[in-house]
Design a protein around this motif. Structure first.
Motif, PDB file in Angstrom:
ATOM      1  N   GLN A   1      26.046  26.750  55.909  1.00 61.24           N
ATOM      2  CA  GLN A   1      26.126  28.396  56.043  1.00 61.24           C
ATOM      3  C   GLN A   1      24.934  29.127  56.703  1.00 61.24           C
ATOM      4  O   GLN A   1      25.166  29.703  57.728  1.00 61.24           O
ATOM      5  CB  GLN A   1      26.333  29.195  54.709  1.00 61.24           C
ATOM      6  CG  GLN A   1      27.604  28.954  53.901  1.00 61.24           C
ATOM      7  CD  GLN A   1      28.912  29.317  54.814  1.00 61.24           C
ATOM      8  OE1 GLN A   1      28.728  30.320  55.356  1.00 61.24           O
ATOM      9  NE2 GLN A   1      29.731  28.428  54.823  1.00 61.24           N
TER      10      GLN A   1
ATOM     11  N   LYS B   1      24.724  30.910  60.395  1.00 64.92           N
ATOM     12  CA  LYS B   1      24.165  31.916  60.751  1.00 64.92           C
ATOM     13  C   LYS B   1      23.096  31.882  61.578  1.00 64.92           C
ATOM     14  O   LYS B   1      22.170  32.710  61.955  1.00 64.92           O
ATOM     15  CB  LYS B   1      23.748  32.581  59.321  1.00 64.92           C
ATOM     16  CG  LYS B   1      24.971  33.006  58.314  1.00 64.92           C
ATOM     17  CD  LYS B   1      24.642  33.573  56.915  1.00 64.92           C
ATOM     18  CE  LYS B   1      25.766  33.750  56.262  1.00 64.92           C
ATOM     19  NZ  LYS B   1      25.267  34.087  54.770  1.00 64.92           N
TER      20      LYS B   1
ATOM     21  N   SER C   1      26.541  22.899  51.298  1.00 63.27           N
ATOM     22  CA  SER C   1      27.139  24.231  51.662  1.00 63.27           C
ATOM     23  C   SER C   1      26.225  24.986  52.040  1.00 63.27           C
ATOM     24  O   SER C   1      26.320  25.865  53.039  1.00 63.27           O
ATOM     25  CB  SER C   1      28.080  24.620  50.415  1.00 63.27           C
ATOM     26  OG  SER C   1      27.169  24.984  49.262  1.00 63.27           O
ATOM     27  N   GLU C   2      24.838  25.285  51.701  1.00 65.37           N
ATOM     28  CA  GLU C   2      24.021  26.384  51.769  1.00 65.37           C
ATOM     29  C   GLU C   2      23.313  25.908  53.124  1.00 65.37           C
ATOM     30  O   GLU C   2      23.093  27.024  54.014  1.00 65.37           O
ATOM     31  CB  GLU C   2      22.844  26.419  50.587  1.00 65.37           C
ATOM     32  CG  GLU C   2      21.955  27.700  50.958  1.00 65.37           C
ATOM     33  CD  GLU C   2      21.038  27.663  49.690  1.00 65.37           C
ATOM     34  OE1 GLU C   2      20.081  28.541  49.835  1.00 65.37           O
ATOM     35  OE2 GLU C   2      21.135  27.027  48.786  1.00 65.37           O
TER      36      GLU C   2
END
Length: 319
Positions: free
Chosen positions: A246, A250, A242-243
């Protein structure tokens, strides 16, 4: 698949229905050869990582059951339609200087429980080329067999030649054979990323039927949605990465790299811990065994549970 019905104007129980089902499985098998994007993969398989997703009444579970070699197991069930899929995939890369050939070992099985039919098939090879331009292609031979119906499909995936002068780009050709008579009953032709058709060899005047339209199918694909965050397992790939995901969205490449490194370091620590205790890692959802095929040690995976439960991640795309 509606156009396939033109081959069977009066589909009835027996050989007609069996042939229609077999053609549908052939079309599904071809649909799994998706175009592969060339480039660096931000994610690596993590031992024990899972992916649990539902599409209507079809529930699918994947688990990374081995890291060296890379082996992924899949189990899918649809209790309403009485459908089950068991699939293991072991990738073995072979380097040839200007290209990499990825051989995909492992058996795919699709069971139509109500009809007592089991379809067994293999996977084409993935060729990754670097010159004259970067490219990826599916190549090689695929067989799809149903012993109960006596039908066999032989497909050949081809690509353009090294310099692009010969061959046919992303082509798939083949035939469907009645093994009881050893006669070809249908011919398959087309391109797996666009249109694939089928022709009844006994009636050449019959219009070819489209069994798969890759461009149309791929244009309808949608990103799966998390419907129940609390229901996500800690092993879920979407949670593990997930990190990293993300950060990529970005465009924070530095943070994505750091997050990926943390995952890799944690994985190494778990390996060291198991080794110090003399423990072997055991898959949670599959039993694995090893067999030798063509001098290669290949993993076979069988699910531990009869049915895959509904998932917290939902895909609303129906192909």
């Amino acid at each position: 698949m509606r156009r396939v019905f033109s081959l069977f104007k009066n589909v009835r129980p027996g050989s007609d229905l069996t042939r229609f089902q077999f053609i549908a499985v052939v079309a599904w098998s071809i649909s799994t050869t998706r175009p592969v994007i060339f480039g660096l993969a931000p994610f690596n398989p993590i031992l024990g990582a899972t992916h649990h997703v539902s599409n209507g009444t079809l529930n699918v579970l994947l688990e990374q059951v081995s890291h060296h070699p890379q082996v992924t197991a899949l189990h899918a069930t649809d209790e309403k339609r009485k459908l089950e899929m068991i699939w293991s995939q072991q990738i073995i890369p072979k380097f040839y200087g200007t290209s990499v050939e990825v051989v995909v070992h492992g058996k795919r099985e699709m069971k139509l429980i109500n009809h007592g039919e089991n379809y067994v098939m293999n996977t084409p090879k993935l060729l990754i080329g670097f010159i004259p331009v970067p490219r990826t292609d599916w190549t090689g031979n695929v067989t799809i067999q149903c012993e109960e119906s006596g039908l066999l499909a032989e497909l050949c995936f081809t690509r353009k030649s090294f310099l692009g002068f010969g061959g046919s780009n992303r082509s798939v050709k083949g035939r469907i054979v009645d093994t009881s008579t050893k006669k070809t009953i249908y011919e398959v032709d087309g391109h797996w990323d666009s249109v694939v058709t089928i022709q009844d060899v006994m009636d050449k005047h019959e219009t070819k039927a489209v069994i798969y339209n890759g461009k149309e199918a791929l244009s309808k694909l949608k990103t799966p949605e998390v419907k129940d965050e609390k229901g996500l397992w800690t092993s879920e790939s979407a949670v593990v990465w997930s990190e990293v995901s993300q950060s990529i969205l970005k465009k924070d490449w530095a943070k994505a790299g750091e997050a990926k490194q943390e995952i890799r370091e944690k994985e190494r620590e778990l390996v060291k811990e198991r080794k110090s205790k003399g423990e072997d890692w055991v898959p949670k959802y599959f039993n694995i065994s090893k067999a030798n095929y063509s001098k290669e040690e290949v993993y076979e995976c069988l699910p531990k549970q009869k049915l895959v439960p509904p998932a917290p991640i939902v895909c609303n795309t129906f192909l």
